[in-house]
Design a protein around this motif. Structure first.
Motif, mmCIF file in Angstrom:
data_model
loop_
_atom_site.group_PDB
_atom_site.id
_atom_site.type_symbol
_atom_site.label_atom_id
_atom_site.label_comp_id
_atom_site.label_asym_id
_atom_site.label_seq_id
_atom_site.Cartn_x
_atom_site.Cartn_y
_atom_site.Cartn_z
ATOM 1 N N GLU A 296 0.857 -1.183 0.000
ATOM 2 C CA GLU A 296 0.000 0.000 0.000
ATOM 3 C C GLU A 296 0.893 1.233 0.000
ATOM 4 O O GLU A 296 1.815 1.340 0.812
ATOM 5 C CB GLU A 296 -0.923 0.004 1.218
ATOM 6 C CG GLU A 296 -1.902 -1.158 1.241
ATOM 7 C CD GLU A 296 -2.859 -1.076 2.414
ATOM 8 O OE1 GLU A 296 -2.738 -0.090 3.164
ATOM 9 O OE2 GLU A 296 -3.701 -1.976 2.562
ATOM 10 N N GLN A 297 0.618 2.184 -0.869
ATOM 11 C CA GLN A 297 1.456 3.359 -1.043
ATOM 12 C C GLN A 297 0.564 4.578 -1.219
ATOM 13 O O GLN A 297 -0.400 4.554 -1.999
ATOM 14 C CB GLN A 297 2.375 3.188 -2.263
ATOM 15 C CG GLN A 297 3.285 4.376 -2.502
ATOM 16 C CD GLN A 297 4.156 4.165 -3.730
ATOM 17 O OE1 GLN A 297 4.034 3.157 -4.405
ATOM 18 N NE2 GLN A 297 5.020 5.117 -4.013
ATOM 19 N N THR A 298 0.901 5.643 -0.483
ATOM 20 C CA THR A 298 0.187 6.916 -0.580
ATOM 21 C C THR A 298 1.200 7.995 -0.913
ATOM 22 O O THR A 298 2.211 8.152 -0.203
ATOM 23 C CB THR A 298 -0.539 7.242 0.725
ATOM 24 O OG1 THR A 298 -1.417 6.171 1.049
ATOM 25 C CG2 THR A 298 -1.345 8.521 0.596
ATOM 26 N N ALA A 299 0.972 8.760 -1.964
ATOM 27 C CA ALA A 299 1.885 9.813 -2.420
ATOM 28 C C ALA A 299 1.114 11.116 -2.528
ATOM 29 O O ALA A 299 0.003 11.161 -3.067
ATOM 30 C CB ALA A 299 2.514 9.446 -3.761
ATOM 31 N N GLU A 300 1.727 12.216 -1.996
ATOM 32 C CA GLU A 300 1.149 13.565 -2.068
ATOM 33 C C GLU A 300 2.167 14.452 -2.771
ATOM 34 O O GLU A 300 3.260 14.694 -2.251
ATOM 35 C CB GLU A 300 0.820 14.086 -0.682
ATOM 36 C CG GLU A 300 0.110 15.418 -0.691
ATOM 37 C CD GLU A 300 -0.319 15.834 0.706
ATOM 38 O OE1 GLU A 300 -0.870 16.943 0.838
ATOM 39 O OE2 GLU A 300 -0.096 15.051 1.647
ATOM 40 N N THR A 301 1.853 14.954 -3.940
ATOM 41 C CA THR A 301 2.774 15.689 -4.790
ATOM 42 C C THR A 301 2.252 17.112 -4.982
ATOM 43 O O THR A 301 1.058 17.304 -5.285
ATOM 44 C CB THR A 301 2.923 14.994 -6.157
ATOM 45 O OG1 THR A 301 3.307 13.637 -5.938
ATOM 46 C CG2 THR A 301 3.971 15.678 -7.008
ATOM 47 N N THR A 411 -1.521 16.643 -5.802
ATOM 48 C CA THR A 411 -1.952 15.344 -6.322
ATOM 49 C C THR A 411 -1.751 14.295 -5.228
ATOM 50 O O THR A 411 -0.632 14.130 -4.723
ATOM 51 C CB THR A 411 -1.150 14.948 -7.569
ATOM 52 O OG1 THR A 411 -1.301 15.959 -8.562
ATOM 53 C CG2 THR A 411 -1.650 13.614 -8.123
ATOM 54 N N ILE A 412 -2.839 13.594 -4.879
ATOM 55 C CA ILE A 412 -2.789 12.524 -3.875
ATOM 56 C C ILE A 412 -3.089 11.212 -4.589
ATOM 57 O O ILE A 412 -4.150 11.058 -5.206
ATOM 58 C CB ILE A 412 -3.802 12.771 -2.741
ATOM 59 C CG1 ILE A 412 -3.486 14.081 -2.018
ATOM 60 C CG2 ILE A 412 -3.789 11.600 -1.768
ATOM 61 C CD1 ILE A 412 -4.469 14.426 -0.939
ATOM 62 N N ARG A 413 -2.180 10.264 -4.553
ATOM 63 C CA ARG A 413 -2.303 8.977 -5.227
ATOM 64 C C ARG A 413 -2.195 7.865 -4.193
ATOM 65 O O ARG A 413 -1.233 7.815 -3.427
ATOM 66 C CB ARG A 413 -1.228 8.814 -6.287
ATOM 67 C CG ARG A 413 -1.330 7.500 -7.062
ATOM 68 C CD ARG A 413 -0.254 7.385 -8.121
ATOM 69 N NE ARG A 413 -0.429 8.389 -9.170
ATOM 70 C CZ ARG A 413 0.323 9.475 -9.283
ATOM 71 N NH1 ARG A 413 1.291 9.716 -8.398
ATOM 72 N NH2 ARG A 413 0.105 10.341 -10.255
ATOM 73 N N TYR A 414 -3.213 6.984 -4.187
ATOM 74 C CA TYR A 414 -3.236 5.837 -3.272
ATOM 75 C C TYR A 414 -3.139 4.575 -4.109
ATOM 76 O O TYR A 414 -4.002 4.303 -4.946
ATOM 77 C CB TYR A 414 -4.509 5.829 -2.433
ATOM 78 C CG TYR A 414 -4.630 4.639 -1.504
ATOM 79 C CD1 TYR A 414 -3.931 4.586 -0.309
ATOM 80 C CD2 TYR A 414 -5.437 3.558 -1.839
ATOM 81 C CE1 TYR A 414 -4.036 3.504 0.532
ATOM 82 C CE2 TYR A 414 -5.544 2.469 -1.002
ATOM 83 C CZ TYR A 414 -4.843 2.449 0.185
ATOM 84 O OH TYR A 414 -4.948 1.363 1.009
ATOM 85 N N THR A 415 -2.105 3.805 -3.915
ATOM 86 C CA THR A 415 -1.848 2.607 -4.710
ATOM 87 C C THR A 415 -1.801 1.402 -3.784
ATOM 88 O O THR A 415 -1.111 1.422 -2.752
ATOM 89 C CB THR A 415 -0.515 2.719 -5.467
ATOM 90 O OG1 THR A 415 -0.534 3.905 -6.257
ATOM 91 C CG2 THR A 415 -0.304 1.503 -6.362
#
Length: 598
Positions: A296-301, A411-415
């Motif tokens: 599980e990965q959460t990225a905030e760009t 940009t918030i991406r939840y993988t």
């Protein structure tokens, strides 16, 4: 309407034959006449042949109509077996016993109906008593007897429920339910012991054992799961069965999924290579390396600042202020300065009103002198304030402020990576030699050409989903198979297939019946039927034989030596034509009589 000469000729010939045959008006008389030509031995043979044919046909019909018997119940107690037989006899349902007597068979069309009828009567009871024990409570029974009966009924119901599992043949449940106590320290929890008798060759896995334990723990009040002990018929404690892979941190479902993925890829390879190489000429195996880790990965760009004109404004605040004709604060510091001014007490005098310029009594207006009544003279417009200014003192201060907040790119991406991703595939394919003819014409096994091996490799790669970047590998070997491997790949021979044997037995049954009927006809019935024919028919049959011999001589001699017997049928046809042409009404009435139109 003119009649067809050929039809009338045939009708006349048939009428003549019917008129010339003895006993044409009475079929029974003809039958008696035919039977009168037989002697006692021939009559006995005819009766035996007819009886044998009727018996064989009736037996074949009953044989083909015989119902297929299926198992109604098996492995029941003697008491339940007697009750089931009585219920089937009362319902007029046919039944049989199996060879070892361990099952009751009924027709296949009545299996479900019989089971539902017996279930409505509570059969089979399975040797255990359920809550029907509570239906016959005697008046005046003690509380202890009621508690014991309730415990027996609960044990019986649990046994019936556990026996519904396909792998369980029978079950015994023992419950130890202590008496309730008002003291918490003396309170005891119930316990349960279960004995499972499994079918031969069957076993329960850890999930099924856990299911039985939860079933019992949920059926008894305040029974903890740890107090349920399950033993099989061999005395093995299976309630503490743990999967060794689970104890090692692995899941059996993961291993099962790996096998499913490998079998799926093998099946795809087989489907693509079978039309090319044939069944049994290759073997394929696949090893799949799967990744079961959950990621599980959460990225905030945040993006860079964009152009101000193209940016989106979140909020904007503008403030303006102006001080008009107000002297700066001054004076002696103290309480007197901070107090509001005292109202004036001096009398106010009304000043003299001077007429406007240009009017009578007013001052003269010159172009160089500004008009004191000009509305545009000495005005200020700031911060929403619009007021005239004193010609003596200008505005002291004017302030304007603007605060603008712009939107920031975000940009918030939840993988989440699903478990079971393929990390690598390894496949191996073995191809058998092909039979090749040598110079002498003899066949012997030989390797396949390299071009064909390359085509097989490409087909297998496409079927397995080959990915070089992932590290997949495919190995193809062209070797000669042994005789045992070829026989194993060929499968069961056709003459050993149980389905083929069963179908052949059905066909053989009908062939035997047909052979017996033909034997009875040619050996017994045919000579009797020949003897029953009248002499005229025998003469005609002899004449027909002569006609056939003459026709053969005619074909052999090329048409020479045609006898008069060959022209007898043509003469009859000519006479029938003459009769039809001379009196067509008679022929028409005769045809109507035959067709039943009169």
């Amino acid at each position: 309407m003119a009649a067809n000469p050929e039809i009338t000729a045939d009708a006349a010939e048939m009428a003549g034959a019917a008129a010339s045959s003895p006993g044409s008006t009475d079929a029974l008389a003809r039958l008696r006449e035919s039977l009168g030509r037989l002697n006692s031995q021939q009559k006995l043979m005819l009766a035996v042949a007819v009886a044998a044919i009727v018996a064989i046909l009736a037996g074949a019909y009953l044989w083909t109509r015989q119902p297929d018997y299926r198992v109604l119940f098996a492995n029941f107690s003697e008491k339940d077996g007697g009750a089931i037989i009585d219920a089937l006899a009362q319902a007029n349902v046919p039944y049989r016993y199996s060879e070892n007597g361990a099952a009751i068979l009924v027709p296949a069309a009545q299996v479900h109906d019989a089971r539902l009828r017996l279930a409505s009567q509570g059969l089979p009871r399975g040797g255990s008593i359920g809550f029907e024990l509570m239906e016959n409570q005697k008046f005046g029974s003690s509380q202890f007897a009621e508690q014991v009966n309730y415990q027996r009924a609960l044990q019986g119901e649990l046994e019936r429920t556990i026996e519904s599992i396909s792998a369980v043949q029978s079950a015994r449940v023992h419950l130890a339910i202590p008496k309730p106590s008002v003291f918490v320290r003396e309170e005891q929890k119930p316990t349960a012991s279960v004995l499972l008798h499994l079918f031969p060759g069957r076993s329960l896995d850890a999930a099924q054992v856990a299911g039985v334990s939860h079933l019992i723990a949920s059926s008894v009040p305040q029974l903890p799961l740890t107090n349920v002990n399950i033993v099989d018929q061999n005395g093995n404690l299976i309630s503490q069965l743990r999967d060794k892979f689970t104890e090692a941190g692995l899941d059996s479902n993961q291993l099962k999924y790996v096998r499913e993925v490998e079998n799926s890829i093998i099946e795809r390879i087989q489907n693509i290579l079978t039309p090319v190489l044939g069944e049994g000429n290759y073997r394929a195996q696949v090893a799949a390396d799967l990744d079961f880790s959950h990621v599980e990965q959460t990225a905030e760009t945040f993006g860079p600042n964009a152009n101000r004109d193209a940016a989106s404004i979140r909020s904007e605040q503008v403030s303006e202020s102006a001080n008009l004709n107000q002297p700066p604060p001054g004076g002696i510091p103290g309480a007197l300065t901070n107090q509001p001014p005292v109202p004036a007490t001096a009398p106010l005098s009304q000043p003299a009103v001077t007429p406007p310029a240009g009017e009578a009594g007013g001052p003269a207006v010159t172009p160089q002198t500004p008009n004191p009544r000009d509305p545009n003279r000495g005005q200020v417009d700031a911060a929403g304030v619009y007021a005239p200014l004193n010609p003596v003192s200008p505005p002291l201060a004017t302030q304007k402020g603007v605060t603008t907040n712009y939107e920031v790119d975000k940009t918030i991406r939840y993988t989440r990576q699903s478990a079971g991703a393929v990390r690598r595939l390894t496949a191996a394919v073995v191809v058998n030699y092909r039979m090749i003819k040598d110079k002498s014409g003899a066949e012997k096994p030989g390797p396949l050409p390299e071009e064909e091996i390359e085509k097989i490799r490409n087909l297998a790669r496409e079927a397995m989903g080959y990915n070089e970047a992932r590290g997949d590998s495919l190995s193809i070997a062209n070797v000669s198979f042994t005789a045992e491997a070829q026989a194993e790949g060929a499968g069961i021979p056709l003459w050993k297939d149980p389905e083929t044997i069963a179908r052949g037995m059905d066909i053989l049954k009908y062939v035997v019946i047909a052979g017996i009927l033909f034997a009875i006809y040619f050996v017994m019935l045919r000579p009797v039927l020949r003897a029953m024919r009248p002499p005229e028919d025998k003469a005609e049959s002899a004449a027909d034989g002569k006609d056939e011999s003459a026709a053969s001589e005619f074909r052999a001699d090329g048409g020479e030596g045609v006898s008069e017997e060959l022209n007898s049928f043509a003469a009859k046809v000519d006479k029938a034509k003459e009769l039809a042409q001379g009196d067509p009404k008679v022929v028409a009435n005769m045809i109507k009589d035959w067709m039943g139109l009169n």
